[in-house]
Design a protein around this motif. Structure first.
Motif, short mmCIF file in Angstrom:
data_model
loop_
_atom_site.label_atom_id
_atom_site.label_comp_id
_atom_site.label_asym_id
_atom_site.label_seq_id
_atom_site.Cartn_x
_atom_site.Cartn_y
_atom_site.Cartn_z
N ASP A 148 0.85 -1.20 0.00
CA ASP A 148 0.00 0.00 0.00
C ASP A 148 0.88 1.24 0.00
N THR B 254 2.56 4.70 1.21
CA THR B 254 3.13 5.13 2.49
C THR B 254 2.43 6.41 2.91
N ASP C 49 1.33 3.68 11.65
CA ASP C 49 1.27 3.60 10.19
C ASP C 49 0.50 2.36 9.75
N GLU C 50 0.77 1.22 10.39
CA GLU C 50 0.11 -0.03 10.01
C GLU C 50 -1.38 0.01 10.32
N ARG D 29 -3.42 2.02 7.70
CA ARG D 29 -3.59 1.41 6.38
C ARG D 29 -4.91 0.63 6.30
N GLU E 146 -5.52 -2.48 6.52
CA GLU E 146 -5.37 -3.64 5.64
C GLU E 146 -5.62 -4.96 6.36
#
Length: 462
Positions: free
Chosen positions: A24, A26, A411-412, A415, A417
């Motif tokens: 994905d 950044t 950050d994760e 996302r 995801e």
């Protein structure tokens, strides 16, 4: 939410084959509060002690890892480098903040350093709030207070908040109203928090009216998070996502129009070796529905959808509609949860640049990962462990905030995801329901696939 990189192949029965997410984009630190050099909000747990034994509280659950203690002045002062950059400072956690002997002093210290337009607040059961204490809090600079009120029927209130009475909340509201008159320059906003469950949801509209008539400015409604198996049946939300239910409704209408009964799908598909022509037609129809879900990247738990309590969903939606009408009539700012998990997930804590600090100085990312406990999600036992990125006694709050591991975690999370675990055909799976979470089926290391806050089922003052 775009989940095109995390599609799931919906298969027959109770199986599914997850696909690995693609790389994905950044996130750009300069454009997001989560990546500023300073946290925008601090959630600070002053104490884990409480003067009530509420049935929905994690402190009453078996196996919780919560130690009782009060935050020291030294630990609070370790947070001072962040104060000049804060939008909000929330002084509550598991315990009752009014029990902390230096609450007023902490508020005064923080307010001296915080920028104009920022605010300090906390949530409370209100039992210790009399007029003198309310005036003292306003003099210290308190901007927001949210009182817990889950019923105005005395019997229901006692059952939910053991040790409390509705009259205690009436006294708290009266105390705040008197303090406002004595300190007209104060900009304090008063709110209520309502935990919705089967036992009390019919009282929500009247609780809102009762609160508004006593000076409440806003109200937060959250669903019940069961910490005990016996509380699972008291939840008022449906585990299927809005998107899954909408797709299922469309296909159910087609099935009804074609005279197809999907209710025995699992028995017929899994247990019958010789099917009638009509049964084969039904199985093919269900598989076509599954394929449609797969093509649209919708997590579809067919068993849950077939067992969906439509009457309950409509009842909750009706109560929310009535509550919204009462709030509009009374001028009350109201934040409702979803009737079911939302499709577009959002972590308000990390989106808003928040960090959570326990009474002992440990730093965490969110409410969900603040403490160790056991809860129940989709009827299954789930182990939750605290996620700690450091302690302000060892490293400053800004050093912990900017630590690579903490930045990478945020950050994760952003996302999004990770899978919709409540709608996955593979639950319970060893990834989500193991005692020590390491990763989900997409190899994400953030345990957010079944977070109540991220799914829009919980609301907190922030």
């Amino acid at each position: 939410m775009n989940i095109g990189t995390q599609s799931i192949k919906v298969l027959e029965g109770n199986s599914a084959e997850p696909c690995q997410p693609a790389a994905d984009k950044t996130l750009q630190p300069a454009s997001h509060p989560a990546f500023n050099k300073y946290p925008s909000k601090l959630f600070v747990e002053l104490t884990t002690r409480c003067n009530l034994s509420c049935q929905m509280c994690v402190k009453q659950s078996w196996g919780n890892g919560i130690e009782e203690g009060d935050m020291s002045m030294d630990t609070f002062l370790d947070l001072a480098p962040a104060f000049p950059h804060l939008e909000g400072l929330l002084l509550n956690g598991i315990g009752e903040s009014l029990l902390h002997p230096r609450l007023d002093e902490f508020i005064r210290i923080a307010k001296k350093s915080m920028p104009s337009g920022s605010w300090v607040g906390f949530q409370s059961n209100g039992l210790l709030l009399d007029e003198a204490r309310a005036v003292s809090l306003l003099d210290a600079g308190l901007d927001r207070i949210c009182l817990s009120l889950d019923a105005i029927c005395p019997e229901t209130f006692r059952k939910i908040r053991e040790g409390g009475e509705v009259d205690d909340l009436a006294q708290a509201f009266n105390a705040l109203a008197a303090a406002r008159k004595l300190r007209p320059e104060s900009r304090i906003r008063v709110g209520v928090e309502f935990v919705l469950m089967e036992d009390n949801m019919h009282q929500l509209p009247e609780v809102l009216r009762w609160s508004a008539n006593r000076g409440a400015d806003f109200a937060l409604v959250s669903h019940l998070l069961p910490y005990d198996a016996e509380h699972v049946s008291k939840t008022a939300y449906d585990s299927n996502t809005e998107q899954a239910m909408q797709l299922f409704r469309e296909w159910k209408q087609q099935a009804d129009d074609q005279g197809i009964d999907m209710s025995d799908y699992f028995y017929i598909y899994c247990c019958k070796y010789k099917r009638t022509e009509e049964e084969d037609r039904m199985v093919a129809f269900v598989h076509e529905m599954m394929e449609d879900a797969r093509s649209k990247d919708i997590f579809l738990h067919v068993k849950n959808l077939l067992a969906m309590d439509v009457g309950k969903i409509e009842r909750v939606a009706g109560i929310f509609k009535e509550a919204a009408a009462v709030a509009e009539e009374c001028g009350l700012e109201l934040k409702l949860p979803g009737v079911s998990p939302k499709n577009d997930r959002r972590c308000d804590f990390i989106e808003g640049g928040g960090a959570f600090v326990s009474w002992d100085g440990s730093v965490h990312p969110c409410y969900f990962l603040w403490h160790r406990f056991i809860c129940y999600f989709s009827g299954r036992k789930k182990y939750v462990n605290a996620k700690v990125f450091g302690n302000v006694a060892d490293k400053g709050i800004l050093e912990v905030w900017n630590d690579r591991a903490f930045v990478s975690f945020r950050d994760e999370v952003l996302r999004h995801e990770y899978p919709f675990c409540s709608n996955c055909n593979l639950i319970p799976c060893e990834y989500i329901y193991c005692e020590e979470f390491e990763q989900d089926c997409y190899t994400n290391t953030v345990p957010c696939g079944d977070c109540f806050w991220c799914l829009g089922l919980f609301n907190c003052m922030q």
